[in-house]
Design a protein around this motif. Structure first.
Motif, PDB file in Angstrom:
ATOM      1  N   UNK A  43     -60.634  52.036 -17.437  1.00 40.03           N
ATOM      2  CA  UNK A  43     -59.422  52.253 -18.228  1.00 40.03           C
ATOM      3  C   UNK A  43     -58.305  51.299 -17.823  1.00 40.03           C
ATOM      4  N   UNK A  44     -58.018  51.215 -16.539  1.00 42.38           N
ATOM      5  CA  UNK A  44     -56.934  50.337 -16.073  1.00 42.38           C
ATOM      6  C   UNK A  44     -57.283  48.872 -16.305  1.00 42.38           C
ATOM      7  N   UNK A  45     -58.545  48.523 -16.122  1.00 46.00           N
ATOM      8  CA  UNK A  45     -58.956  47.131 -16.339  1.00 46.00           C
ATOM      9  C   UNK A  45     -58.780  46.747 -17.808  1.00 46.00           C
ATOM     10  N   UNK A  46     -59.162  47.636 -18.687  1.00 47.00           N
ATOM     11  CA  UNK A  46     -59.007  47.405 -20.122  1.00 47.00           C
ATOM     12  C   UNK A  46     -57.535  47.192 -20.483  1.00 47.00           C
ATOM     13  N   UNK A  47     -56.676  48.123 -20.077  1.00 45.96           N
ATOM     14  CA  UNK A  47     -55.264  48.050 -20.438  1.00 45.96           C
ATOM     15  C   UNK A  47     -54.573  46.862 -19.790  1.00 45.96           C
ATOM     16  N   UNK A  48     -54.999  46.486 -18.580  1.00 48.41           N
ATOM     17  CA  UNK A  48     -54.411  45.315 -17.925  1.00 48.41           C
ATOM     18  C   UNK A  48     -54.733  44.049 -18.715  1.00 48.41           C
ATOM     19  N   UNK A  49     -55.957  43.943 -19.228  1.00 48.82           N
ATOM     20  CA  UNK A  49     -56.323  42.763 -20.016  1.00 48.82           C
ATOM     21  C   UNK A  49     -55.470  42.669 -21.264  1.00 48.82           C
ATOM     22  N   UNK A  50     -55.218  43.791 -21.925  1.00 53.65           N
ATOM     23  CA  UNK A  50     -54.379  43.793 -23.119  1.00 53.65           C
ATOM     24  C   UNK A  50     -52.907  43.452 -22.791  1.00 53.65           C
ATOM     25  N   UNK A  51     -52.453  43.784 -21.573  1.00 54.05           N
ATOM     26  CA  UNK A  51     -51.044  43.600 -21.220  1.00 54.05           C
ATOM     27  C   UNK A  51     -50.777  42.304 -20.459  1.00 54.05           C
ATOM     28  N   UNK A 160     -56.247  37.559 -22.278  1.00 51.75           N
ATOM     29  CA  UNK A 160     -55.039  38.371 -22.282  1.00 51.75           C
ATOM     30  C   UNK A 160     -53.799  37.547 -22.581  1.00 51.75           C
ATOM     31  N   UNK A 161     -52.684  38.191 -22.878  1.00 51.57           N
ATOM     32  CA  UNK A 161     -51.464  37.484 -23.275  1.00 51.57           C
ATOM     33  C   UNK A 161     -50.878  36.575 -22.197  1.00 51.57           C
ATOM     34  N   UNK A 162     -51.230  36.807 -20.939  1.00 52.35           N
ATOM     35  CA  UNK A 162     -50.722  35.951 -19.865  1.00 52.35           C
ATOM     36  C   UNK A 162     -51.781  34.965 -19.359  1.00 52.35           C
ATOM     37  N   UNK A 201     -60.668  39.861 -28.385  1.00 57.78           N
ATOM     38  CA  UNK A 201     -59.653  39.900 -29.427  1.00 57.78           C
ATOM     39  C   UNK A 201     -58.315  39.371 -28.954  1.00 57.78           C
ATOM     40  N   UNK A 202     -58.190  39.138 -27.647  1.00 58.77           N
ATOM     41  CA  UNK A 202     -56.966  38.585 -27.079  1.00 58.77           C
ATOM     42  C   UNK A 202     -57.041  37.057 -27.036  1.00 58.77           C
ATOM     43  N   UNK A 203     -55.873  36.430 -26.944  1.00 61.55           N
ATOM     44  CA  UNK A 203     -55.825  35.015 -26.607  1.00 61.55           C
ATOM     45  C   UNK A 203     -56.481  34.829 -25.247  1.00 61.55           C
ATOM     46  N   UNK A 204     -57.096  33.692 -25.037  1.00 62.99           N
ATOM     47  CA  UNK A 204     -57.708  33.467 -23.731  1.00 62.99           C
ATOM     48  C   UNK A 204     -58.628  32.269 -23.742  1.00 62.99           C
ATOM     49  N   UNK A 205     -59.373  32.125 -22.644  1.00 59.61           N
ATOM     50  CA  UNK A 205     -60.193  30.944 -22.422  1.00 59.61           C
ATOM     51  C   UNK A 205     -61.539  31.332 -21.828  1.00 59.61           C
ATOM     52  N   UNK A 206     -62.543  30.510 -22.128  1.00 59.24           N
ATOM     53  CA  UNK A 206     -63.814  30.574 -21.407  1.00 59.24           C
ATOM     54  C   UNK A 206     -63.966  29.247 -20.677  1.00 59.24           C
ATOM     55  N   UNK A 207     -64.335  29.327 -19.402  1.00 57.40           N
ATOM     56  CA  UNK A 207     -64.326  28.158 -18.524  1.00 57.40           C
ATOM     57  C   UNK A 207     -65.698  27.983 -17.895  1.00 57.40           C
ATOM     58  N   UNK A 377     -55.279  44.645 -33.561  1.00 59.27           N
ATOM     59  CA  UNK A 377     -55.066  43.289 -34.094  1.00 59.27           C
ATOM     60  C   UNK A 377     -55.326  42.216 -33.038  1.00 59.27           C
ATOM     61  N   UNK A 378     -56.005  41.144 -33.456  1.00 54.42           N
ATOM     62  CA  UNK A 378     -56.269  40.067 -32.494  1.00 54.42           C
ATOM     63  C   UNK A 378     -55.014  39.218 -32.302  1.00 54.42           C
ATOM     64  N   UNK A 379     -54.976  38.493 -31.196  1.00 55.74           N
ATOM     65  CA  UNK A 379     -53.790  37.704 -30.832  1.00 55.74           C
ATOM     66  C   UNK A 379     -54.162  36.252 -30.546  1.00 55.74           C
ATOM     67  N   UNK A 380     -55.171  35.738 -31.261  1.00 54.75           N
ATOM     68  CA  UNK A 380     -55.599  34.358 -31.049  1.00 54.75           C
ATOM     69  C   UNK A 380     -54.452  33.375 -31.322  1.00 54.75           C
ATOM     70  N   UNK A 381     -54.393  32.289 -30.579  1.00 58.20           N
ATOM     71  CA  UNK A 381     -53.349  31.273 -30.761  1.00 58.20           C
ATOM     72  C   UNK A 381     -53.850  30.258 -31.782  1.00 58.20           C
ATOM     73  N   UNK A 382     -53.402  30.385 -33.009  1.00 57.56           N
ATOM     74  CA  UNK A 382     -53.874  29.519 -34.094  1.00 57.56           C
ATOM     75  C   UNK A 382     -53.139  28.177 -34.092  1.00 57.56           C
TER      76      UNK A 382
END
Length: 382
Positions: A43-51, A160-162, A201-207, A377-382
C-alpha cells in the motif's frame, strides 16, 4: 529458493543483494526470485509511486537487439513487421512503440516495446516469454537479421511525478525527453539506454544498464529521499489502476489485439487500405475484426461494493442466470482510488460503459459496472 512447479533453481537479477539489504520479501516470479514488497508494504509503496518516485527492478525482462544484415535499419524494421501488426518502419530514430507478436490465429504471443536506436532495433519483451520470443525471431528473421539477446544488461524503472527530477540529477538530458523517447544516454558516467515510458500510468523512465553497474546506479537513485524501492505487488496494483494489460492474464494466445482493446496500437499503414496492410501473422482475422468488430472485448470493471473481485471470477449478465458471459482477468484493490478495480472480457453487447454485470465470488453474485480505463488518469509527459 526453487520454483514451485519444478526443481529448477530460480534465476536472480544483479540487484539480488540490494533487495535483501532493503528488506525485500522475495517470491518466485517468471523463473526469477523477485521482491514482491519491501518493509513499508504494498500500500505505501503504491501510494509513494503516485506521489513521488518508485524504483523497480525489472531486470527479469528480456532485452534483444535486432539488426539488419544489410546494415540498413529500414530492412530490420520491415522484417520485424512480418511478426507484428505495428508500423515499425515508421518509428523515428530515438523513439519507441508498443507492439505485439501475433500468431496465425491472431492471438498474442507476447507484447513488447520496440525502439529505433538508429543502427538497430532495441526490443524489451516479457520475462516468461523471452526465450520463446528469441526463438521466434531467429526462426522467422534470421535470413535478413541478426538477433542478439542482451543478457549482460539489467533493467530499472523509475516511475512517478518526481522521477524526472531524481534522474536529472544524474543525467540532465532526460528532462528534454518526451513520452516514448528512447535511446543511449550517459547516467552518472554509465552507458545506459533510457526510455521515457513505464508500466504504472505515471511519468517515468526505464533504464537499461550494464549488469555490473546496476547496483551502483540503483544506490545513486535511492540516495534521493523521494525515491523508494518498489516490489512486484505495487507494480501490479499500479498497472491495474492504469488499465494496462499483463501478459498471460489480460492478453494471451487466445486474445487478439482488437478483442483486447489494443486497436490504438495498430497504425493505419498496417490496416486495410494502408500502405503496408497485413503481412503479419493472423492478419486476416485481425483486419476482419477491425472491419466488423469482435464478439468480445476487454473492459474495465468497477465492483459496486468494497470486496475485490479477483482474476478467474466468472461473469454473468444478471444475478440469476446460469450461463456465463465472461471472465475477470485481473482484479484487486486500487489504493489510489480506495476501491476495488478489475478488468475482464465480456460480449460486445455488454461492453458499453455503465453496463451492469455480475461476478460469482464464493457463491454470491456481486455487481460490477463496466468502466472506462485508465481508472487513474495517466500523467505521461507528451
Amino acid at each position: 529458493m526453487l520454483a514451485r512447479d519444478d526443481l529448477t533453481p530460480l534465476k536472480r537479477t544483479p540487484l539480488q543483494a540490494l533487495h535483501f539489504s532493503l528488506g525485500g520479501k522475495m517470491v518466485p516470479f517468471a523463473g526469477y526470485e523477485m521482491p514482491v514488497q519491501y518493509t513499508p508494504g504494498v500500500l505505501r509503496e503504491h501510494l509513494h509511486t503516485r506521489a513521488a518516485a518508485g524504483l523497480f527492478d525489472v531486470s527479469h525482462m528480456g532485452q534483444i537487439a535486432v539488426g539488419a544484415k544489410s546494415g540498413r535499419i529500414e530492412d530490420a524494421a520491415l522484417a520485424l513487421e512480418r511478426l507484428v501488426p505495428q508500423d515499425v518502419a515508421g518509428i523515428a530514430p530515438g523513439r519507441q512503440r508498443y507492439a505485439q507478436f501475433t500468431n496465425d490465429d491472431g492471438g498474442i504471443l507476447d507484447d513488447l516495446m520496440v525502439a529505433n536506436f538508429g543502427e538497430y532495433l532495441f526490443l524489451v519483451v516479457n520475462a516468461a516469454c523471452k526465450d520463446a520470443d528469441e526463438a521466434h525471431l531467429r526462426e522467422r528473421l534470421s535470413d535478413v537479421c541478426s538477433i542478439e539477446p542482451l543478457g549482460d544488461r539489467a533493467l530499472l524503472a523509475l516511475q512517478g511525478p518526481k522521477a524526472e527530477a531524481a534522474l536529472a540529477k544524474l543525467c540532465a538530458e532526460v528532462s528534454a525527453m518526451r513520452f516514448m523517447d528512447s535511446g543511449p544516454r550517459k547516467i552518472a558516467g554509465l552507458d545506459c539506454f533510457v526510455s521515457r515510458s513505464g508500466y504504472t500510468g505515471e511519468d517515468g523512465f526505464e533504464i537499461s544498464v550494464p549488469a555490473e553497474h546496476a547496483e551502483q546506479l540503483a544506490k545513486l537513485l535511492l540516495v534521493n529521499s523521494d525515491v523508494m524501492p518498489i516490489g512486484l505487488g505495487a507494480r501490479d496494483s499500479l498497472r491495474l489502476e492504469a488499465g494496462l494489460c499483463l501478459y498471460g492474464h489480460d492478453i494471451d494466445t487466445t486474445t487478439t489485439p482488437v478483442e483486447a482493446a489494443l486497436e490504438w496500437s495498430i497504425q493505419k499503414s498496417r490496416r486495410s487500405g494502408g500502405t503496408r496492410a497485413g503481412g503479419f501473422p493472423g492478419a486476416k482475422k485481425i483486419l476482419a475484426q477491425f472491419a466488423n468488430g469482435a464478439t468480445r472485448r476487454r473492459v474495465g470493471l468497477r465492483p459496486q461494493g468494497r470486496a475485490p473481485v479477483r482474476e478467474g471470477a466468472v461473469l454473468f449478465a444478471d444475478a440469476a442466470s446460469s450461463e456465463p458471459i465472461g471472465t475477470v482477468t485481473s482484479g484487486g484493490f486500487g489504493p489510489s482510488l480506495n476501491a476495488p478495480v478489475a478488468m475482464g472480457y465480456v460480449p460486445a453487447s455488454h461492453a458499453a460503459t455503465g453496463t451492469l454485470v455480475f461476478a460469482e465470488v464464493r457463491g454470491q453474485r456481486l455487481p460490477l459496472r463496466v468502466a472506462a480505463t485508465p481508472f487513474v488518469p495517466n500523467t505521461y509527459k507528451r
